[in-house]
Structure formats: structure tokens, C-alpha cells
Design a protein around this motif. Structure first.
Motif, mmCIF file in Angstrom:
data_model
loop_
_atom_site.group_PDB
_atom_site.id
_atom_site.type_symbol
_atom_site.label_atom_id
_atom_site.label_comp_id
_atom_site.label_asym_id
_atom_site.label_seq_id
_atom_site.Cartn_x
_atom_site.Cartn_y
_atom_site.Cartn_z
ATOM 1 N N ARG A 1 0.828 -1.206 0.000
ATOM 2 C CA ARG A 1 0.000 0.000 0.000
ATOM 3 C C ARG A 1 0.864 1.258 0.000
ATOM 4 O O ARG A 1 0.482 2.294 -0.559
ATOM 5 C CB ARG A 1 -0.914 -0.028 1.227
ATOM 6 C CG ARG A 1 -1.845 1.167 1.340
ATOM 7 C CD ARG A 1 -2.676 1.086 2.616
ATOM 8 N NE ARG A 1 -3.413 -0.167 2.702
ATOM 9 C CZ ARG A 1 -4.545 -0.405 2.051
ATOM 10 N NH1 ARG A 1 -5.061 0.510 1.253
ATOM 11 N NH2 ARG A 1 -5.153 -1.568 2.195
ATOM 12 N N ASN A 2 2.032 1.184 0.649
ATOM 13 C CA ASN A 2 2.911 2.352 0.744
ATOM 14 C C ASN A 2 3.617 2.686 -0.569
ATOM 15 O O ASN A 2 4.291 3.709 -0.669
ATOM 16 C CB ASN A 2 3.951 2.142 1.841
ATOM 17 C CG ASN A 2 3.337 2.134 3.224
ATOM 18 O OD1 ASN A 2 2.126 2.259 3.379
ATOM 19 N ND2 ASN A 2 4.171 1.969 4.245
ATOM 20 N N LEU A 3 3.484 1.810 -1.563
ATOM 21 C CA LEU A 3 4.074 2.092 -2.878
ATOM 22 C C LEU A 3 3.100 2.825 -3.788
ATOM 23 O O LEU A 3 3.462 3.225 -4.895
ATOM 24 C CB LEU A 3 4.510 0.786 -3.560
ATOM 25 C CG LEU A 3 5.433 -0.147 -2.770
ATOM 26 C CD1 LEU A 3 5.867 -1.313 -3.647
ATOM 27 C CD2 LEU A 3 6.643 0.593 -2.219
ATOM 28 N N ALA A 4 1.859 2.993 -3.339
ATOM 29 C CA ALA A 4 0.837 3.638 -4.167
ATOM 30 C C ALA A 4 1.129 5.120 -4.350
ATOM 31 O O ALA A 4 1.790 5.747 -3.519
ATOM 32 C CB ALA A 4 -0.544 3.439 -3.546
ATOM 33 N N SER A 5 0.624 5.666 -5.455
ATOM 34 C CA SER A 5 0.799 7.081 -5.770
ATOM 35 C C SER A 5 -0.562 7.727 -5.978
ATOM 36 O O SER A 5 -1.520 7.062 -6.396
ATOM 37 C CB SER A 5 1.647 7.247 -7.037
ATOM 38 O OG SER A 5 2.900 6.620 -6.889
ATOM 39 N N GLY B 1 -9.045 9.679 -8.459
ATOM 40 C CA GLY B 1 -9.634 10.171 -7.220
ATOM 41 C C GLY B 1 -9.115 9.434 -6.000
ATOM 42 O O GLY B 1 -9.854 9.230 -5.025
ATOM 43 N N GLY B 2 -7.856 9.027 -6.044
ATOM 44 C CA GLY B 2 -7.291 8.308 -4.905
ATOM 45 C C GLY B 2 -5.889 7.815 -5.203
ATOM 46 O O GLY B 2 -5.229 8.268 -6.144
ATOM 47 N N TYR B 3 -5.452 6.834 -4.412
ATOM 48 C CA TYR B 3 -4.107 6.287 -4.535
ATOM 49 C C TYR B 3 -4.166 4.969 -5.294
ATOM 50 O O TYR B 3 -5.018 4.112 -5.009
ATOM 51 C CB TYR B 3 -3.492 6.080 -3.151
ATOM 52 C CG TYR B 3 -3.171 7.378 -2.458
ATOM 53 C CD1 TYR B 3 -1.886 7.894 -2.482
ATOM 54 C CD2 TYR B 3 -4.165 8.101 -1.798
ATOM 55 C CE1 TYR B 3 -1.586 9.097 -1.859
ATOM 56 C CE2 TYR B 3 -3.868 9.311 -1.180
ATOM 57 C CZ TYR B 3 -2.585 9.803 -1.218
ATOM 58 O OH TYR B 3 -2.296 10.998 -0.618
ATOM 59 N N ILE B 4 -3.243 4.801 -6.239
ATOM 60 C CA ILE B 4 -3.255 3.598 -7.061
ATOM 61 C C ILE B 4 -1.882 2.936 -7.099
ATOM 62 O O ILE B 4 -0.845 3.597 -6.975
ATOM 63 C CB ILE B 4 -3.713 3.885 -8.506
ATOM 64 C CG1 ILE B 4 -2.706 4.800 -9.219
ATOM 65 C CG2 ILE B 4 -5.108 4.490 -8.530
ATOM 66 C CD1 ILE B 4 -2.988 4.941 -10.716
ATOM 67 N N LEU B 5 -1.899 1.613 -7.231
ATOM 68 C CA LEU B 5 -0.724 0.839 -7.607
ATOM 69 C C LEU B 5 -0.854 0.576 -9.100
ATOM 70 O O LEU B 5 -1.845 -0.006 -9.554
ATOM 71 C CB LEU B 5 -0.667 -0.474 -6.832
ATOM 72 C CG LEU B 5 -0.298 -0.379 -5.350
ATOM 73 C CD1 LEU B 5 -0.582 -1.698 -4.640
ATOM 74 C CD2 LEU B 5 1.170 0.003 -5.190
ATOM 75 N N SER B 6 0.124 1.016 -9.857
ATOM 76 C CA SER B 6 0.030 0.925 -11.309
ATOM 77 C C SER B 6 0.451 -0.454 -11.811
ATOM 78 O O SER B 6 1.327 -1.117 -11.232
ATOM 79 C CB SER B 6 0.910 1.989 -11.969
ATOM 80 O OG SER B 6 0.449 3.280 -11.646
ATOM 81 N N LYS B 7 -0.157 -0.875 -12.876
ATOM 82 C CA LYS B 7 0.228 -2.113 -13.540
ATOM 83 C C LYS B 7 1.670 -2.004 -14.022
ATOM 84 O O LYS B 7 2.093 -0.984 -14.561
ATOM 85 C CB LYS B 7 -0.696 -2.360 -14.739
ATOM 86 C CG LYS B 7 -0.332 -3.585 -15.562
ATOM 87 C CD LYS B 7 -1.256 -3.715 -16.766
ATOM 88 C CE LYS B 7 -0.854 -4.898 -17.637
ATOM 89 N NZ LYS B 7 -1.738 -5.040 -18.824
ATOM 90 N N GLY B 8 2.439 -3.069 -13.784
ATOM 91 C CA GLY B 8 3.824 -3.070 -14.223
ATOM 92 C C GLY B 8 4.771 -3.502 -13.126
ATOM 93 O O GLY B 8 4.368 -4.101 -12.121
#
Length: 712
Positions: free
Chosen positions: A385-389, A395-402
Motif C-alpha cells: 500500500r505504501n508504494l501507491a501514488s 480520485g485516490g491512490y493507485i498501484l500501477s500495472k507493471g
């Protein structure tokens, strides 16, 4: 132990605070350069000390971040730094340690001129005092060099609230004008360093500064060693002496990037250009995020710091424990001194629809004190979760595909790839409300469309993220902005379109009734009329001296010198007055004042001595939350002794430009360091059940920058 001649004698609280302050200062000092092991100094013989900061070391910046200003605003001693209660000045501390200062007479003669000019300065509280350096002569230096091979030159700077920094500045002493160095070294300083380099076999620079200075100028000095002591509080002289002599091994790391020259910072073109509006055109590219992404070579990188010993990192391991990254590394002391190392974890997010920096600090841990040959196994756990941007579109924090690339090292420019974490689809980890839209266009700096060198990852293991963090819903329940006004006056009618009124019966409730559950806080507040509510909000003593000068900084009825207080007018309702004090550097109140005993009528002197801690930047450079927690506990002890309820600290602004005069109050250019250090200090404060408040300012800033840099 302090001298018995100190009056009044130091309390156990003061003695404990001084010991913690000294330890915290040594932990945060950063060794920037050390050619051929010039440091630590060999033996305790003769030495030459130069620079205003040698005999008149600066303990911290001015304004709310300076606890001793409370004494000055209350008519205190202007020479407080010379008090025997403190170990501020390097020259005195070196002599206490057994050194003979060969140029002592010259140093103290110039210091007397320094003191005289400082006493004549009109504003002792909010102004920044600056004094020219004494021009050195070749003849004198050759004379001193016959007695010692080593010269230490202390470069001092100061800044503070309402006093930003400059490249250089000019001051008037009497009827003469002098150039004073600030970010750049002055002409006199450059000439002095050139002469010192020529006269002495070993030249050590000690930087007694609130923030970075020109690395270009430092390199021109050709010093053998450079030690960043920063502004180290009331025990600064003793602490830096501990480092110089090897009693303590430096283990601090930079929490802000030092550029080779000011023009290399992304903010150089707009910082302080408009005093009515701060425009954050650099976006998320602050500090190392900019330097590493745009491949700008720093003078000293983020996370950098040398030691008297050496370390090796081995047995690098990486695994996933459900939705948490677990990293392992063995740190071995391979040198001849006991010391501590800081393991740092950086993560590179995949290039996606979002603009992302090259890498971001996502974890760190400082070792215990390792003896030569000793090892320690470090485990660092980082929730995915702490890697999310933050994504404004989502409209929030996401972890991107890749693939997320993970590095371990000892600075942002000294890392080794460990693994990649692969996400097969983009995941929303936290939903928030998108608020505070900009009212004008802001053109931000844009970064990567691809990674600079993907080949460094070709041999590292790939960890497939199977368990994805669930989505947290952090949208406010009050987003509709409806307001309920509780009132006992049935004639009261709604004023605002979103307001509704709920009438309650008027009773003589006390605040304890709220605590016991007999009445709600809303019903209790409804008993108070508008004037009483205004008293509670505004407090005592606040107002304006004139249309341009608010009365701030010493506005408490109960504690002289405290920043503010609520009111005694509601004590019949069981509402005690709450006293608020600055600040991030310690409890800022009047140190000594005359008071009248209400029972006997006798007048007596009251002493309110509190610890002056190292500044926030120096504390954070320790990379050690445990010592920050101890500092918080020490602050809490001072608050309890002085009956202070709220502390205006710690300071958590992001250091975006070295010209900011209050950077010393803040921890870092990085949000993880800032958050970890602030929370550690607050844990220490709350151990004594104290609360922390903070001030906020309005700035023009893009929402994504807030999400990426200010919100953890």
C-alpha cells in the motif's frame, strides 16, 4: 557534569534534557568529506580555531524555532549563549576536552566585537544577527602553524522566521558596510580559506549552518575534511567535539540534497520571486526526486554521509509476505571504529499514465552500534500500500500495472537492485475526495516517459504481487458540508443556507459532564453565549499593535513568554485555560522573571529553564526514530514542568528550496523521513499525554503534489 557555580543549580530535568540533546546532536551530524583519515583528531594537543562560529557557535535559528527567544522577548539576557548552563560554543568545549587553542587571544578579541555589535541590534527576537569574518593575515597564520599542523575553520550561518536566506548579504557595523556570506561564501571567507590551506597541513571545515551552502565554494577550499554539525542546540559545542575527537563516530545522513550550485535546484527560478504567492512549478520533483529523475549531478546526494569506519552490505533478500514486501540485508562493520550505518530502500514505480520520479525512499533502518567486525541482520517490511501514488484522475491512490524496481543502499546515489515487484493490473488502494481545485492554471515540470536504464534489473528476481491491498474509503462523511447549530435561544434562526438548528434546554452543565457522558459536547457548547465562545476561540492577549503588526509570540497570562493561551473566563464551566508555546526547537518561554506570591505578597525571582534541542533538520539526519522519541519525551518533561498544554511543533514542511529561512525547523525534502521523525517525536510527547498542534499556510499547490509529498 555541569559546574556547581551555575545558579540556580540545574534540575534533574535539565540535566537529563542536556544529555539527550547532546546525544541527538552527535547522531545527526554528517561527515561530508574525510581525506586520509584526518578526522578524528589525533590526541588532545594544540590546535588552531578560526571563524566566528568557533567562539560564538550558533545553536539554532530565530523566531518560533528558538526556545531562548522567550528569554529575550521577556527582557532576558542577550548573552544567553555564554551561560554556564549550556555547552554551545566550540572553543569552550574544545578547551574542556583538553585542547590548547593557539590563537585563543585573537578569537576572543574578535568575539568581544561580535558581542558588542549583537547587543546594539535593535530587534533581539525576530532579526537574524550577522557579523563579518575577521580577515586573516599570512604572517599570523604562519606564526600559528609553527605550533600546530591542524586548523579548524567554522563556517556559520543563521536564518529564521521572517528572515529568508540570500546568496550573500550586506550588513552595517557602525559606519562601515561589510559583505556577509550566506548560501555563497563571502570574499573574505574565500580568501581566509585559501590562506589557511596554504599555511596548515590539515584543514577541517565545520559547517554550523541551518541548511545547505554552495558545494562549489566548499570544493574550492580544498579542505581535508568537512563536517556538517548543523545547528545543534544548547550542547552543540560539546557534541561536535565528541565527533571531532572520535568519542562518537558520525552516523548522520543528509535529509536534503546539496546541489553543486544554487542554480541546479528546480525552484531556483521562482522561489521568493513573488511575496504574495508561492508557485510550485516543480510539482512533485523536489530534492532527489528532481536530481535523480533529470540526471542532475548533486554536490552531496540525499541520504549521503560518511563514517570513521566502513560497512559492507550483504545477503540481500526479498520476498512477499501476503501484501507486504520483506527485505533482508546483513550489515558488517569492516573498519577500525565502532559505528552505525543506515540501510535505505528506494523504489522505482512503473511508467504509467502518471508522471513519476526515478525513485522514492520507501523504507530505512539504522543499525545498532557495531564494533569492528560485528554484523547485524536487518529486516525492513514495506506494505505494498505504501508504494501507491496519488492519481487525480482515479480520485485516490493507485498501484500501477507493471514492475516496481526495489533498490537497497546507503544513499540515493549508492544503491543496488534487489528485486522487482510485478502487478498484473492497476489497483485502487484508497479512495479520497478530490477537493481544493486550483483557480488558475499551474504549469508543472514533467518527468519520465521511460526509465533511464532498464538493464540494471535484468538479473534480479521478479516477485508477483498476488494479494493486492483492499481499497480503503477515506472520503469524508462530512462532504455535504451540512452544519448543525446547537442553541438554547429559541429565537435563533439559521444564517447559512447549509445550516440547521437544534434547540436544547439550557442547564448549568460542566465540562466533566461531557466526560462522564451525561451530556454531549454539542449540548454543552450550546450553553455558552457568543462572547464566551469568542473568548474560547481567541484566547487572551491576542490582538494588533497596529494595522501591520499583530501581537504574537508572548501572549499568555499564566506563563510569561508563552505564545498564547485560551481563557480563564470559563473556569466556572469547568473549562481550564490552555497554554500554547512554541516550538519545534523546545519550549520557548521567558527564562527568568520577577513574580509576586499571591498569599504573602513577597516578590521573588522565578526561573523557567528548558532545553534548547538540535534543530529539526539535524534531528532527522540521525535517521533514528528512537532518538527523536527521546527528544519528544524531554520536551514533554519541560512542558509538564512549565504547565504548557500545547506545543507548536514539530515542523513538517517539505524543504523545497535552501533559501527558505525556516528550513532548519523542518525535517527533510522527503515525506517519509518527515512523517517518521515527526511521529516519533509525537510518540515521545504523548508518552506524557501531551498534544501537538500545528499551523498551516495557504499556498498555490497542485493536488497531486499534496498527495505525493505531504500526505503519507
Amino acid at each position: 557534569m555541569k559546574s556547581n557555580t551555575i545558579y540556580p543549580p540545574m534540575s534533574e530535568r535539565e540535566i537529563s534534557g542536556a544529555a539527550i540533546s547532546r546525544e541527538a546532536a552527535t547522531q545527526g551530524m554528517v561527515l561530508l568529506k574525510n581525506i586520509n583519515g584526518v578526522l578524528p583528531l589525533k590526541g588532545r594537543g594544540k590546535i588552531a580555531l578560526f571563524g566566528n562560529g568557533a567562539a560564538r557557535t550558533i545553536r539554532g535559528g530565530t523566531g518560533s524555532g528558538d526556545p531562548f527567544n522567550g528569554g529575550l522577548s521577556g527582557g532576558g539576557d542577550q548573552d544567553v549563549d555564554q551561560s554556564l548552563r549550556y555547552h554551545i560554543n566550540i572553543l569552550n568545549a574544545m578547551e574542556t576536552e583538553g585542547f590548547e587553542i593557539v590563537n585563543r587571544e585573537q578569537q576572543m578579541a574578535w568575539a568581544r566585537c561580535y558581542d558588542l555589535a549583537k547587543r546594539e541590534m535593535k530587534d533581539q527576537v525576530m532579526s537574524v544577527f550577522a557579523f563579518p569574518e575577521e580577515p586573516l593575515t599570512t604572517e599570523k597564520l604562519e606564526e600559528y602553524a609553527k605550533e600546530t599542523e591542524t586548523a579548524i575553520c567554522v563556517i556559520s550561518r543563521n536564518s529564521g522566521e521572517g528572515n529568508d536566506r540570500f546568496m550573500k548579504k550586506e550588513v552595517s557595523i557602525g559606519d562601515k558596510k561589510y559583505e556577509i556570506g550566506d548560501y555563497r561564501l563571502s570574499a573574505v571567507e574565500m580568501d581566509n580559506l585559501k590562506k589557511l590551506r596554504s599555511a596548515f597541513s590539515s584543514l577541517v571545515l565545520v559547517l554550523n549552518v541551518p541548511g545547505s551552502i554552495s558545494v562549489q565554494d566548499l570544493e574550492a577550499a580544498c579542505a581535508d575534511a568537512i563536517l556538517l554539525m548543523g545547528q545543534a542546540g544548547q550542547e552543540g559545542g560539546a557534541a561536535v567535539t565528541d565527533i571531532l575527537t572520535g568519542k562518537a563516530t558520525p552516523s548522520g545522513k543528509l535529509t536534503a540534497t546539496w546541489a553543486k550550485k544554487y542554480e541546479d535546484y528546480p525552484t531556483a527560478g521562482n522561489f521568493l520571486q513573488d511575496f504574495n504567492k508561492a508557485v510550485y512549478t516543480e510539482g512533485i520533483y523536489v530534492g532527489y526526486r528532481y536530481f535523480d529523475t533529470f540526471n542532475v549531478e548533486p554536490g552531496y546526494p540525499f541520504g549521503y554521509g560518511l563514517s570513521y569506519t566502513t560497512f559492507a552490505l550483504g545477503n540481500l533478500e526479498a520476498s512477499l509476505d501476503e501484501d507486504t514486501l520483506v527485505l533482508g540485508v546483513t550489515v558488517e562493520n569492516t573498519g577500525a571504529f565502532a559505528g552505525r550505518e543506515v540501510v535505505q530502500v528506494y523504489v522505482s514505480a512503473p511508467v504509467s499514465e502518471m508522471d513519476m520520479p526515478e525513485q522514492e525512499l520507501k523504507g530505512f533502518q539504522k543499525t545498532m552500534l557495531l564494533a569492528p567486525g560485528e554484523k547485524e541482520d536487518i529486516k525492513i517490511r514495506i506494505p505494498l500500500r505504501n508504494l501507491a501514488s496519488y492519481s487525480e484522475n482515479a480520485g485516490g491512490y493507485i498501484l500501477s500495472k507493471g514492475d516496481y524496481g526495489v533498490r537497497i543502499g546507503t544513499s540515493s546515489r549508492d544503491t543496488k537492485p534487489v528485486c522487482k515487484i510485478r502487478l498484473e493490473q492497476t489497483a485502487l488502494t484508497e479512495q479520497v475526495l478530490v477537493e481544493l481545485p486550483l483557480t488558475e492554471t499551474l504549469e508543472e515540470k514533467k518527468g519520465l516517459t521511460d526509465r533511464k536504464d532498464e538493464t540494471i534489473w535484468k538479473d534480479v528476481p521478479v516477485l508477483l504481487a498476488v494479494q493486492i491491498p483492499e481499497t480503503l474509503d477515506s472520503r469524508s462523511a462530512y462532504s455535504d458540508e451540512k452544519v448543525v447549530t446547537y442553541a438554547t435561544d429559541t429565537s435563533y434562526q439559521p444564517v447559512m443556507p447549509y445550516e440547521t438548528v437544534r434547540y436544547v434546554e439550557k442547564k448549568e452543565w460542566k465540562l466533566n459532564d461531557v466526560a462522564s457522558g451525561r451530556v454531549s459536547m454539542e449540548e454543552f457548547a450550546a450553553q455558552l453565549d457568543a462572547a464566551q465562545l469568542a473568548d474560547l476561540c481567541c484566547g487572551t492577549g491576542w490582538g494588533v499593535q497596529d494595522e501591520n503588526n499583530p501581537v504574537i509570540g508572548a501572549s499568555s497570562e499564566s506563563v510569561p513568554g508563552a505564545a498564547g493561551e485560551t481563557t480563564h473566563a470559563l473556569e466556572s464551566y469547568g473549562v481550564s485555560s490552555i497554554v500554547l508555546a512554541d516550538g519545534p526547537g523546545g519550549v520557548r518561554i521567558t527564562q527568568q522573571f520577577e513574580a509576586t506570591d499571591l498569599e504573602s505578597g513577597e516578590k521573588r525571582q522565578v526561573y523557567h529553564y528548558c532545553t534548547a534541542w538540535p534543530v529539526g533538520t539535524l534531528l532527522a539526519q540521525s535517521f533514528d526514530p528512537e532518538i527523536l522519541e527521546q527528544v519528544g519525551c524531554g520536551m514533554a518533561a519541560d512542558m509538564q514542568a512549565m504547565r504548557i498544554d500545547l506545543l507548536l511543533g514539530p515542523g513538517m514542511n517539505i524543504q523545497r528550496d535552501p533559501m527558505c529561512g525556516r528550513n532548519f525547523e523542518y525535517f527533510s525534502e522527503d515525506p517519509l523521513i518527515s512523517g517518521k521523525m515527526a511521529s516519533a517525536m509525537v510518540r515521545g510527547l504523548r508518552a506524557c499525554q501531551e498534544e501537538v498542534d500545528a499551523l498551516s499556510i495557504m499556498q498555490l499547490i497542485i493536488r497531486r503534489r499534496i498527495g505525493m509529498l505531504w500526505i503519507l
